[in-house]
Motif scaffolding. Structure first.
Motif, PDB file in Angstrom:
ATOM      1  N   ALA A 183     -38.754  44.522 -69.365  1.00  0.00           N
ATOM      2  CA  ALA A 183     -37.644  44.822 -68.135  1.00  0.00           C
ATOM      3  C   ALA A 183     -36.361  45.430 -68.924  1.00  0.00           C
ATOM      4  O   ALA A 183     -35.467  45.839 -68.285  1.00  0.00           O
ATOM      5  CB  ALA A 183     -37.035  43.470 -67.274  1.00  0.00           C
ATOM      6  N   HIS A 184     -36.317  45.216 -70.476  1.00  0.00           N
ATOM      7  CA  HIS A 184     -35.199  45.921 -71.047  1.00  0.00           C
ATOM      8  C   HIS A 184     -33.956  45.498 -70.743  1.00  0.00           C
ATOM      9  O   HIS A 184     -32.993  46.198 -70.470  1.00  0.00           O
ATOM     10  CB  HIS A 184     -35.365  47.675 -70.978  1.00  0.00           C
TER      11      HIS A 184
ATOM     12  N   PRO B  66     -30.790  43.289 -71.707  1.00  0.00           N
ATOM     13  CA  PRO B  66     -30.068  42.690 -73.007  1.00  0.00           C
ATOM     14  C   PRO B  66     -30.019  41.199 -73.214  1.00  0.00           C
ATOM     15  O   PRO B  66     -30.325  40.445 -72.000  1.00  0.00           O
ATOM     16  CB  PRO B  66     -28.740  43.315 -72.895  1.00  0.00           C
TER      17      PRO B  66
ATOM     18  N   ARG C  97     -29.248  38.108 -65.553  1.00  0.00           N
ATOM     19  CA  ARG C  97     -30.428  38.429 -64.416  1.00  0.00           C
ATOM     20  C   ARG C  97     -31.773  37.729 -65.006  1.00  0.00           C
ATOM     21  O   ARG C  97     -32.722  37.733 -64.399  1.00  0.00           O
ATOM     22  CB  ARG C  97     -30.566  39.788 -64.489  1.00  0.00           C
TER      23      ARG C  97
ATOM     24  N   SER D 233     -30.396  51.495 -59.499  1.00  0.00           N
ATOM     25  CA  SER D 233     -31.155  50.354 -59.663  1.00  0.00           C
ATOM     26  C   SER D 233     -32.364  50.564 -59.085  1.00  0.00           C
ATOM     27  O   SER D 233     -33.518  50.096 -59.505  1.00  0.00           O
ATOM     28  CB  SER D 233     -30.259  49.228 -59.114  1.00  0.00           C
TER      29      SER D 233
ATOM     30  N   THR E 283     -35.803  50.308 -61.193  1.00  0.00           N
ATOM     31  CA  THR E 283     -36.878  49.301 -61.284  1.00  0.00           C
ATOM     32  C   THR E 283     -37.734  48.951 -60.034  1.00  0.00           C
ATOM     33  O   THR E 283     -38.389  48.194 -59.994  1.00  0.00           O
ATOM     34  CB  THR E 283     -35.682  47.760 -61.423  1.00  0.00           C
TER      35      THR E 283
ATOM     36  N   LYS F  46     -33.154  51.318 -68.005  1.00  0.00           N
ATOM     37  CA  LYS F  46     -34.428  50.699 -67.657  1.00  0.00           C
ATOM     38  C   LYS F  46     -34.448  49.702 -66.796  1.00  0.00           C
ATOM     39  O   LYS F  46     -35.247  49.320 -66.179  1.00  0.00           O
ATOM     40  CB  LYS F  46     -35.359  50.506 -68.880  1.00  0.00           C
ATOM     41  N   ASP F  47     -33.320  48.781 -67.020  1.00  0.00           N
ATOM     42  CA  ASP F  47     -33.167  47.695 -66.118  1.00  0.00           C
ATOM     43  C   ASP F  47     -32.163  47.878 -65.123  1.00  0.00           C
ATOM     44  O   ASP F  47     -31.593  46.818 -64.350  1.00  0.00           O
ATOM     45  CB  ASP F  47     -32.885  46.582 -67.113  1.00  0.00           C
TER      46      ASP F  47
ATOM     47  N   ARG G  82     -29.017  49.650 -64.705  1.00  0.00           N
ATOM     48  CA  ARG G  82     -27.567  49.670 -64.884  1.00  0.00           C
ATOM     49  C   ARG G  82     -27.371  51.282 -64.559  1.00  0.00           C
ATOM     50  O   ARG G  82     -27.956  52.226 -65.343  1.00  0.00           O
ATOM     51  CB  ARG G  82     -27.039  49.319 -66.083  1.00  0.00           C
TER      52      ARG G  82
ATOM     53  N   TYR H 151     -19.125  48.345 -70.595  1.00  0.00           N
ATOM     54  CA  TYR H 151     -19.880  47.601 -71.893  1.00  0.00           C
ATOM     55  C   TYR H 151     -21.231  47.092 -71.453  1.00  0.00           C
ATOM     56  O   TYR H 151     -22.376  47.350 -72.101  1.00  0.00           O
ATOM     57  CB  TYR H 151     -19.082  46.223 -72.078  1.00  0.00           C
ATOM     58  N   ASP H 152     -21.499  47.216 -70.090  1.00  0.00           N
ATOM     59  CA  ASP H 152     -22.859  46.099 -69.593  1.00  0.00           C
ATOM     60  C   ASP H 152     -23.978  47.463 -69.513  1.00  0.00           C
ATOM     61  O   ASP H 152     -25.038  47.273 -70.104  1.00  0.00           O
ATOM     62  CB  ASP H 152     -22.680  45.842 -68.164  1.00  0.00           C
TER      63      ASP H 152
ATOM     64  N   ARG I 114     -24.608  48.336 -73.413  1.00  0.00           N
ATOM     65  CA  ARG I 114     -25.630  47.337 -73.873  1.00  0.00           C
ATOM     66  C   ARG I 114     -26.714  47.621 -73.406  1.00  0.00           C
ATOM     67  O   ARG I 114     -28.066  47.525 -74.225  1.00  0.00           O
ATOM     68  CB  ARG I 114     -25.299  45.818 -73.538  1.00  0.00           C
ATOM     69  N   SER I 115     -27.022  47.830 -72.055  1.00  0.00           N
ATOM     70  CA  SER I 115     -28.445  48.064 -71.516  1.00  0.00           C
ATOM     71  C   SER I 115     -29.080  49.336 -72.136  1.00  0.00           C
ATOM     72  O   SER I 115     -30.257  49.417 -72.069  1.00  0.00           O
ATOM     73  CB  SER I 115     -28.292  48.186 -70.124  1.00  0.00           C
TER      74      SER I 115
END
Lengths: 720, 255
Positions: free
Chosen positions: A213-214, A216, A221, B27, B31, B99-100, B102, B246-247, B250-251
């Motif tokens: 799911a990539h 971090p 989640r 999103s 996903t 990919k997740d 964000r 930041y999120d 990171r993602s």
């Protein structure tokens, strides 16, 4: 004189309690942080309760068996050992789940690396001091109750007695052996259960969360992320503490057994040692350990009162060095006074009174060097790990191959240190010196466990910061402290293996001694003849046993991790709002999967370690078990060093890439690094640490039971 | 319920009407609702009615909330030659979705050609074709060249990202993802061809590079232009990503 022991126990536990409440008084932060921390705490608490529930039943059965077939005091001492070990593990786990959120909040409110480090270390020190404190509390109680009040430390009782089924032993040695076995049983379940738990959760979280799911690391989640954080507390805190407590106790009791049997078996010799010196030798290890604990208090305090900490790793090292320096200095003074004017008779004390102290210093130095070697092989500041990262550029196969090579090569230097350490300690102080080397290495256990426990607390704090979405600079502080914790963890593992090896080898010498019977008072040769087919057969099978044991553990982790993977996938599939962040995942189900996996899977390896020496002993006798112990110990040392260093090097090679080398995150090198890390995870955190326990628990079980299976075994029966 | 119009440009080209606001749409796109997909997506919000090429009435008719009140996720209006039929001036913010799921918003700015000059540029074409290009042309000149109808081959409108360049012999690459993992010698040769031969304006490094493209590798930003106009989406600085996004960063594995 026993007052020294109780002063050090009281000081350690009072300091631990002070630190516990000092940490607890700190603000746990925002509601979201508290909510996450509560979920982690509840998960850890539920697992430990469940685990201890299982162990309690097994423990009671073992205590009753020991009480009936050996002696009532062995059974009682076993229960005291189990109680002390589980108390240390429980307190350690408790403080870890209290400290994690407070570390995170300190970083949030102070934005200071030094202040945050102090809270994490203060939390870790509770575990460190509890390990030393509880171990000595139990031993002190045994010295006082059984040694003093029941006179087991009197000259009259320093003799081999025969119990109702004809088993021979010296009462006090059997009492302390029972105590050690109690510690070992808890350590085995804590290490194996905690090891399976933590890696099943970690791998489950990574394999779906990160890789598929990539998501971090520590993203809220991810349904397995709370279980992953719980695992740090039950595996890396409770498991490690119980492991080192067991080594600590094992080293002390082996020196006691050796001293008692040296006295008894040389009684009729001209230059035998006196009973009063023997009693001194029986007490010396516990006094030495007590001074070690007081020194650790100084070492721990030296960090807590320090201002302006800029380099966390140096500050942590400084604390350990202060503890070691104080231990060396104060024990020298104590030794000179304690043994002043003694005639050491047949004891091979080449340098007179300071011989046992010199041996212990050899142990301390060996521990430091082994720790440094572990750091060399696993830190990305050095070439072995950098080379694995470079090899990852060419794909996962080469990551695995080069990691295996690093792990294999890394066995030789620590083993040389151990080998020469043993030879040197023996040269200086005879077999008693070898036992003292183990005690020396472990005398600063409170300081080393404090540093080791700091790591998982900082790791958890990082997770809480991440899940609570604290400001980036807060997450950077906790991430940095976490990365320092990774290095200290690798050093700690090296130290744990080194100390376990020395403890196991001195326990092995004790095993040979305890085969002496009444009347063996004119000297007793400690000979294991490897040309004897039973000894040789035992050695060969013993050498294979750690591989079987490791395979079972890896399978156990893989099975539990597979279930975790399925669950995380299911949650993502059935509820798309988890990934969009609109709904929370069901963390509890993942915690339950890890718990159930660990509890179910920990029994078989634990039973193998306890039952193998028993079954083979009753079938083939003491010579076979002697060979078995040698084979298992030697092969476990290699395998434990290999797995710990390979796993650590793979982990840090991945981290080196993540810092922006060879394409950094998301590159092919990174993908290969992740595979290496995942392969290494169960090796370094489940297999390696569990092998430390395997060798000690087999030695202690054999030590207690040798007189029974030495007398009653199938081969002996057939030969008659 | 409001209808948004999203021009997706990576990994496929399409125009989608949706009741979801951009971050939720990102999103959903990355996903999926139940399909369990994980992919990077780039899309641009556009103005309604900006082009006669699309059936806006169909969108209004179909893009209505579900019976249970949930918003309609997607109604496809076009899956072919979409970018070229969208006027550049109708483009609003671009969204980079990881990919997740964000999503990062970058607002458009008129490109004033003020970026620092380099000896060579590496461009990842995003839409409608997706080769990796090495060229000596600055972004504006590259757009002019590639959209020039007088050329034998041309594209009416192009979207491409400026790519970070690295030292070929250092292990300290930074976090760049998989772009430079393989065949680095070939890239080196392509750079040499372009820099040493003045007549060679650009060289294709790879014909299709969808799998290796990641947000970590974006340099100055993303350009969308035709022969008349260029819109520039300036990549947010690392410091601002750290502070405000930041999120997402990171993602996107930037941190």
């Amino acid at each position: 004189m026993l007052a020294i022991v109780f002063i050090s126990v009281f000081s350690a536990l009072a300091f631990a309690a002070g630190n516990y409440f000092a940490v607890k008084r700190k603000d746990p932060g925002l509601p979201i942080m508290r909510e996450i921390a509560d979920a982690i705490a509840q998960g850890a608490d539920a697992f430990i309760r469940h685990e201890y529930g299982v162990i309690f039943k097994i423990g009671i059965i073992i205590a009753i068996i020991l009480g009936i077939i050996v002696s009532w005091y062995t059974g009682i001492a076993f229960l005291i050992g189990a109680l002390m070990s589980s108390s240390a593990g429980w307190v350690g786990m408790k403080i870890a789940v209290i400290a994690n959120v407070r570390v995170s909040n300190t970083a949030r409110t102070t934005k200071s690396m030094g202040s945050t480090l102090k809270v994490a270390f203060q939390g870790g020190s509770v575990m460190g001091l509890s390990v030393g404190g509880f171990a000595l509390l139990g031993l002190g109680f045994i010295y006082l109750t059984f040694g003093k009040f029941l006179n087991q430390l009197s000259e009259q009782q320093l003799t081999i007695v025969t119990n109702w089924i004809g088993i021979n032993f010296i009462p006090f040695t059997m009492t302390v052996s029972g105590y050690a076995l109690g510690c070992s049983i808890i350590a085995m379940f804590d290490r194996v259960g905690g090891g399976i738990y933590t890696k099943a959760a970690d791998m489950g979280a990574d394999l779906v969360g990160k890789t598929e799911a990539h998501i971090p690391e520590d993203d809220p989640r991810n349904p397995a992320t709370i279980a992953d954080n719980v695992g740090d507390n039950v595996g890396d805190v409770a498991g490690l503490g119980a492991d080192l407590l067991e080594s600590y106790v094992g080293a002390i009791i082996s020196s006691i057994v050796l001293a008692a049997y040296i006295f008894y078996t040389s009684k009729s010799l001209e230059n035998s040692i006196t009973a009063s010196l023997t009693i001194k030798l029986l007490k010396y290890p516990i006094f030495f350990a007590s001074i070690g604990i007081l020194s650790c208090i100084i070492g721990i305090a030296s960090l807590l009162i320090r201002k302006n900490i800029k380099k966390p790793h140096t500050a942590l090292n400084f604390s350990t060095w202060v503890s070691e320096g104080c231990t060396i200095f104060f024990t020298l003074i104590f030794t000179l006074i304690y043994f002043k004017g003694e005639n050491f008779g047949i004891l091979a004390f080449r340098f007179g009174a300071i011989s046992p102290w010199l041996s212990s210093v050899i142990g301390i130095i060996a521990g430091i060097v082994i720790g440094m070697l572990a750091e060399y092989y696993t830190s990305y500041d050095y070439n072995p790990t950098k080379n694995i990262a470079a090899a990852s550029n060419e794909g996962a196969s080469l990551t695995i191959t080069s990691g295996l090579a690093v792990g294999m090569k890394s066995t030789i230097l620590p083993v040389i240190i151990l080998g020469f350490g043993i030879i040197l300690a023996d040269f200086v102080g005879g077999l008693y010196g070898v036992a003292m080397a183990a005690i020396g290495m472990l005398s600063v256990v409170s300081a080393t466990v404090s540093v080791d426990t700091y790591g998982p607390i900082a790791d958890n704090a990082g997770g809480i910061s991440e899940m609570s979405k604290l400001e980036p600079e807060v997450r950077e502080i906790t991430d940095h402290l976490d990365s320092v914790g990774n290095t200290t963890a690798a050093i700690g593992k090296g130290f744990a293996i080194g100390s376990a090896s020395l403890a196991a080898l001195s326990l092995f010498a004790s095993y040979l001694y305890t085969q002496a019977g009444p009347g063996h008072t004119t000297g007793y040769s400690l000979i294991i003849n490897l040309m004897d087919t039973f000894s040789l057969g035992g050695a060969i099978i013993g050498a294979a046993l750690p591989f079987l044991f490791s395979g079972i553990l890896i399978d156990a982790v893989a099975k539990a991790a597979q279930q975790m993977v399925m669950e995380v996938r299911r949650q993502f599939k059935e509820n798309p709002k988890i990934l969009s962040g609109e709904e929370k995942p069901d963390y509890r189900r993942c915690i339950k999967i890890s718990s159930a996996g660990a509890i179910n899977q920990m029994k078989l390896p634990a039973f193998i370690s306890v039952l193998t020496p028993l079954i083979t002993g009753f079938l083939f006798g003491a010579k076979f078990v002697g060979g078995l112990l040698i084979g298992t110990t030697l092969s476990s040392i290699m395998l434990a060093i290999f797995t710990a260093n390979s796993g650590g090097a793979w982990d840090n090679a991945k981290k080196y890439i993540e810092q922006g080398r060879f394409g950094g995150k998301g590159s092919s090198a990174h993908a290969a690094g992740i595979i290496g890390d995942t392969v290494g995870d169960p090796l370094k955190d489940t297999v390696g640490p569990s092998l430390d326990i395997l060798i000690k628990i087999m030695a202690v079980v054999s030590l207690i039971m040798v007189n029974i299976f030495g007398k009653y075994n199938l081969v002996g029966l057939l030969q008659k | 319920m409001k209808i948004y119009y999203y021009l997706t440009i990576f990994p496929i080209e399409s125009l989608i009407a949706s009741n979801l606001e951009p971050t939720k749409f990102g999103s959903y796109l990355s996903t999926g609702s139940k399909k369990g997909s994980y992919e990077n997506n780039i899309f641009i919000e556009i103005e309604e009615g900006c082009s006669n090429f699309f059936d806006w009435d169909y969108a209004k008719k179909k893009c209505v909330p579900k019976e249970n009140g949930e918003p309609k996720h997607s109604v496809y209006l076009s899956i072919y030659r979409t970018l070229e039929n969208t006027p550049i001036k109708a483009l609003k913010s671009i969204y980079l979705t990881t990919k997740d799921g964000r999503t990062l918003e970058i607002k458009p700015e008129i490109f004033d050609n003020n970026l620092s000059e380099k000896k060579f540029y590496i461009y990842q074409e995003i839409c409608p074709t997706r080769p990796l290009i090495v060229t000596s042309l600055k972004p504006k000149d590259y757009v002019k060249n590639i959209t020039n109808k007088e050329n034998k081959t041309y594209i009416p409108t192009i979207a491409f990202a400026d790519i970070k360049t690295i030292s070929f012999h250092s292990e300290n690459t930074g976090s760049l993802g998989p772009l430079y993992d393989r065949n680095i010698e070939h890239l080196h040769n392509c750079v040499n061809e372009v820099t040493l031969n003045k007549d060679k304006l650009f060289k294709i490094v790879e014909r299709s590079n969808v799998d290796k493209f990641s947000y970590q590798i974006i340099g100055d930003g993303i350009f969308v232009g035709d022969n008349q106009t260029i819109i520039f989406y300036r990549m947010i600085s690392v410091e601002d990503l750290r502070r405000y996004h930041y999120d997402w960063a990171r993602s996107a594995q930037i941190f």
